[in-house]
Each structure stands twice: as structure tokens, then as C-alpha cells.
Design an enzyme around this catalytic site. Structure first.
Site, PDB file in Angstrom:
ATOM      1  N   TYR A  13       0.827  -1.209   0.000  1.00 27.60           N
ATOM      2  CA  TYR A  13       0.000   0.000   0.000  1.00 27.60           C
ATOM      3  C   TYR A  13       0.866   1.266   0.000  1.00 27.60           C
ATOM      4  O   TYR A  13       0.646   2.181   0.783  1.00 27.60           O
ATOM      5  CB  TYR A  13      -0.953  -0.008   1.214  1.00 27.60           C
ATOM      6  CG  TYR A  13      -1.606  -1.357   1.412  1.00 27.60           C
ATOM      7  CD1 TYR A  13      -2.565  -1.810   0.509  1.00 27.60           C
ATOM      8  CD2 TYR A  13      -1.237  -2.189   2.457  1.00 27.60           C
ATOM      9  CE1 TYR A  13      -3.142  -3.062   0.653  1.00 27.60           C
ATOM     10  CE2 TYR A  13      -1.806  -3.451   2.613  1.00 27.60           C
ATOM     11  CZ  TYR A  13      -2.756  -3.871   1.709  1.00 27.60           C
ATOM     12  OH  TYR A  13      -3.318  -5.113   1.860  1.00 27.60           O
ATOM     13  N   TYR A 141     -12.146  -7.191   5.964  1.00 23.76           N
ATOM     14  CA  TYR A 141     -10.992  -7.269   5.066  1.00 23.76           C
ATOM     15  C   TYR A 141     -10.723  -8.743   4.783  1.00 23.76           C
ATOM     16  O   TYR A 141     -10.573  -9.539   5.718  1.00 23.76           O
ATOM     17  CB  TYR A 141      -9.744  -6.628   5.685  1.00 23.76           C
ATOM     18  CG  TYR A 141      -8.533  -6.824   4.805  1.00 23.76           C
ATOM     19  CD1 TYR A 141      -8.326  -6.015   3.693  1.00 23.76           C
ATOM     20  CD2 TYR A 141      -7.626  -7.861   5.040  1.00 23.76           C
ATOM     21  CE1 TYR A 141      -7.249  -6.235   2.846  1.00 23.76           C
ATOM     22  CE2 TYR A 141      -6.549  -8.079   4.199  1.00 23.76           C
ATOM     23  CZ  TYR A 141      -6.373  -7.260   3.104  1.00 23.76           C
ATOM     24  OH  TYR A 141      -5.305  -7.485   2.258  1.00 23.76           O
ATOM     25  N   ASP A 238     -13.597 -16.434   7.801  1.00 26.36           N
ATOM     26  CA  ASP A 238     -12.216 -16.100   7.454  1.00 26.36           C
ATOM     27  C   ASP A 238     -11.444 -15.911   8.760  1.00 26.36           C
ATOM     28  O   ASP A 238     -11.559 -14.885   9.415  1.00 26.36           O
ATOM     29  CB  ASP A 238     -12.214 -14.820   6.600  1.00 26.36           C
ATOM     30  CG  ASP A 238     -10.803 -14.360   6.253  1.00 26.36           C
ATOM     31  OD1 ASP A 238      -9.838 -14.918   6.804  1.00 26.36           O
ATOM     32  OD2 ASP A 238     -10.678 -13.414   5.438  1.00 26.36           O
ATOM     33  N   LYS A 267      -1.801 -16.822   7.649  1.00 22.99           N
ATOM     34  CA  LYS A 267      -0.969 -16.038   8.572  1.00 22.99           C
ATOM     35  C   LYS A 267      -0.193 -16.876   9.611  1.00 22.99           C
ATOM     36  O   LYS A 267       0.861 -17.389   9.273  1.00 22.99           O
ATOM     37  CB  LYS A 267      -1.813 -14.942   9.212  1.00 22.99           C
ATOM     38  CG  LYS A 267      -2.168 -13.848   8.189  1.00 22.99           C
ATOM     39  CD  LYS A 267      -2.584 -12.533   8.821  1.00 22.99           C
ATOM     40  CE  LYS A 267      -2.540 -11.412   7.821  1.00 22.99           C
ATOM     41  NZ  LYS A 267      -3.836 -11.019   7.268  1.00 22.99           N
TER      42      LYS A 267
END
Ligand SMILES: *Cc1c(COP(=O)(O)O)cnc(C)c1O
Length: 412
Positions: A13, A141, A238, A267
Site C-alpha cells: 500500500y 478485510y 475467514d 498467517k
């Protein structure tokens, strides 16, 4: 800051040249990153939810070295290997019993793509091909690839720019900590009207992470699941950020024992050693899906599976519940009092997650510089200053992070 890096390499980003300096890391051990300057900083970010056991861990290093001596990779098409078989047994064992099938991918975003594909293929093969949309709560997200982006928050999300090209899905009110009624009413009304075109609901259980670090009442999950079942909509959780202990339970779904049709993990799966993610599902879904049209080159990478096996074993053999409860207790005792500041809008603590939401955006460059002077690595974004430390952190190290947060907040 490395000038070559700054001129040629994109960071997450960010633009080239980077407006915010990047710090060169020479090495990392335990909870410490060693910067080029020789300075050691405590990583309060676990490299984005992942390095739960810290860095350079002898057991994890050994697992990779042993696997490296056998093979680092083989294609998964037509071939298989013990690290993947062992990891599947473990994941099926530690997740809810009704999850029996697994698909390995190389990143969290791709595991979300696979979850969405599973849902689409499920309804297609059940001769309900109109069910091609997804429904989610605002503020989520789910990753940076196109399918995942399309279910991220459409307004505040990082992907607003692409809204014109993304498929349009249904976004409903997100629940809060105190109330789920309004959010459930919105979900019920939207499902009632549109369920014929909706394949699945996707959401992050108990806390929305990169979308704003917002916790919500877990009872919402149970009621949303019932509604989804009633309206023939699959339920995808998620847990890429929340999985493997972060919220105080091994998986956040355990807060209320909600049973998803599809579950995404990533992750902390490899404790930040290798890139690996997984999409788990049920017999019912896999039977209906049939041939799943996906197959990444690095699917079920053996090095990644081997270190995931070692990482999960390390976690389960550690007093992780106590460690996380202790982190939660210290974060609560030390950070909740910051609510007294006018510049603090909210303080949220859940498991090994501590979030300060400020009333205005943080100027990341000077803040980060100051944090490093205070021996801490944190990555504030927007109005949020937060820590998600490795589970192996000592009380003293955690207090160093907390004191840095207090200093920053006090000076804003
Ligand atoms: C980070 C994250 C993803 C995306 O995972 P990547 O490995 O970055 O592609 C998806 N969902 C959630 C909840 C995440 O936190």
C-alpha cells in the site's frame, strides 16, 4: 532507508519512491528485529498476525532444515507428500469435527478465492446457478486479489479504487459489541429479498482485523449462521488473522462454537516462516463441488507444511492459553485507562490484541520514528495504534510496547 529500495521496490500500500521510510532489517530473533543501525526493536506486530513464536526459533528452523534435506518442493498435481498429509490430519483434528476436507494455497487471499469458488461451484452443481453473489458485513478485510477485494468494505476498504470493476455484492450492517439486533435485522431483510442470488456469507469471526480492528458480539455469529441456513446460503469464516490462538481461543469460532461450511486459515499457520494458507470444508460441500477448478503451482509446499506442523505442535505443547490470558490481562490493565484522554475514541482488547482508536489520523512517519526510538516496532494505520505481539513475549517486553503506546498517545 535504502535508496535503491526506495527507488525501485513497491512496499505494501505504498508508492515509489516511498513517502514513509522503510527500515532495513538485518536479522530477527525471539521478539526482536535487528535493524541496519544495530538497534534492536521489539516486534509488536508479529509480522502482521503471523510470527506467534517469534523469529529464528530453533524448533521451527530445524523443521525446515530437515524437510530441505528431503525436498523443498514438488508439484501437488498427481503427487503428494507426508508434510501435507500430516498437516491435514492436524488441522482436521483441531478444527470443528464437521470440517473434513482441505485445499492448500500459497496465501490468505487465494484461500479466500478458493472459498468463494467452492461456494459458487456448490450452487452451480446443485442447479442453482443464480446464486452467484456474496453477502458480508461492512468493515471487513479478506485480501487483495479480485474476489477477496470484492467482499472487503466497499467504502472504507483499501480497494475503493477498483469498485467499478469489482463484482457487486451485498453489504449489511456490522454488529457492535453491545448490539446485534440492528445488524441481524439488516441481514435478515437482505437475505429475505435476495437469497435466491446469494451463494455465501463471508466474515471474520469476533474481530474485524485489517478493516479497522473492530470487535463485535460473538452471538451475532450464531444468529447469522441460523439465518444463512434458513435461506440456503453457505457460511464462510475467514480466520486468517484470528486463527491459532490470537483471540484467546485456538480459533475465534470457539467463542460461540459456530460451525462454518467453509473456513479459511493462513498467517500464523506457519508462524510467519513460509507463505501458506488453507481452505477447509465439509463432506456436503466437497461432494457437491466435485472437481475444484484451482491448482496453484506452489500448492501445499512441503517446506511450508513442515514448518506449519512444527509450529502447531509447538503451540499446542505450550501453555498458550495462559500466555494469551496473561497478555490480555496486562493489555487491559495498562491500556484501558487511556480512554480518559480526549484524543482516544476507544480502546479494544481481545486476547493478544490491543487497539487504541484515536479521534484523528496518526501521522505515521514521525510516529514510527518515535516508536523506534522507544525500542518498539508498530505499524499504525489510519486512526489506529495497535499491537498484536508474539505469544512468547515476556511481561517486561510487553510493557516496553505498552509504554511506547502510552508515550505516543500522551503526546498526540
Ligand atoms: C491478511 C488477511 C487476508 C489475506 O491474506 P494474505 O496472506 O495477505 O493474502 C485475508 N483475510 C484476513 C482476515 C486477513 O487478515
Amino acid at each position: 532507508m535504502d535508496t535503491f529500495d526506495n527507488q525501485h521496490i513497491w512496499h505494501p500500500y505504498a508508492k515509489i519512491p516511498n513517502e514513509i521510510p522503510t527500515y532495513l532489517v538485518e536479522s530477527a530473533k525471539g521478539v526482536y528485529l535487528t535493524l541496519e543501525s544495530g538497534k534492536h526493536v521489539i516486534d509488536g506486530m508479529s509480522s502482521w498476525w503471523s510470527a506467534i513464536h517469534g523469529y529464528n526459533h530453533p524448533v521451527l528452523n530445524k523443521a525446515i532444515e530437515t524437510q530441505l534435506g528431503k525436498m523443498s518442493h514438488v508439484m501437488f498435481g498427481g503427487l503428494t507428500h507426508q508434510p501435507a498429509i500430516e498437516l491435514t490430519k492436524t488441522l482436521l483434528n483441531i478444527t470443528p469435527d464437521h470440517l473434513t476436507k482441505i485445499f492448500f494455497t500459497d496465501s490468505g487471499s487465494v484461500s479466500v478465492e478458493v472459498a468463494l469458488k467452492m461456494a459458487l461451484q456448490y450452487w452451480h452443481n446443485k442447479h442453482q446457478a443464480n446464486k452467484q453473489k456474496f453477502i458480508t458485513i461492512r468493515g471487513g478485510y479478506h485480501g487483495d486479489t479480485f474476489g477477496a477485494m470484492s467482499v472487503c468494505d466497499p467504502d472504507d476498504g483499501m480497494h475503493h479504487l477498483f469498485s467499478g470493476v469489482l463484482p457487486q455484492h451485498f453489504f449489511v450492517k456490522s454488529p457492535s459489541i453491545v448490539s446485534t439486533d440492528e445488524a441481524l435485522a439488516d441481514l435478515r431483510a437482505t437475505l429475505k429479498k435476495n437469497a435466491g442470488s446469494i451463494a455465501a456469507m463471508i466474515l471474520e469471526p469476533v474481530i474485524q482485523n485489517a478493516g479497522g480492528m473492530k470487535t463485535y458480539n460473538p452471538q451475532y455469529l450464531l444468529k447469522a449462521k441460523v439465518l444463512c441456513k434458513q435461506y440456503h446460503v453457505l457460511f464462510i469464516l475467514d480466520e486468517i488473522a484470528t486463527g491459532f490462538g490470537r483471540t484467546g481461543h485456538l480459533f475465534a469460532l470457539e467463542h460461540v462454537n459456530v460451525k462454518p461450511d467453509i473456513l479459511c486459515l493462513g498467517k500464523a499457520l506457519t508462524s510467519g516462516y513460509m507463505t501458506l494458507a488453507a481452505t477447509l470444508t465439509t463432506d456436503d460441500v466437497s461432494n457437491a463441488v466435485g472437481t475444484l477448478m484451482h491448482g496453484p503451482t506452489f500448492m501445499a509446499n512441503p517446506l511450508a507444511c513442515a514448518v506449519a506442523n512444527a509450529s502447531i505442535e509447538l503451540l499446542l505443547n505450550s501453555p498458550w492459553q495462559n500466555n494469551i490470558a496473561n497478555i490480555e490481562e496486562i493489555l487491559s490493565a495498562e491500556l484501558l485507562p487511556l480512554q480518559k484522554y480526549a484524543q482516544v475514541k476507544d480502546v479494544r482488547i481481545l486476547g493478544a490484541i490491543g487497539v487504541i482508536e484515536l479521534t484523528h489520523e496518526i501521522d505515521i512517519h514521525p510516529t514510527q520514528k518515535h516508536l523506534i526510538e522507544l525500542d518498539v516496532w508498530l505499524r499504525p494505520y489510519g486512526k489506529l495504534l495497535y499491537t498484536i505481539p508474539p505469544f512468547i513475549i515476556t511481561d517486561d517486553e510487553l510493557l516496553t510496547i505498552i509504554n511506547a503506546i502510552k508515550t505516543i498517545v500522551g503526546e498526540l
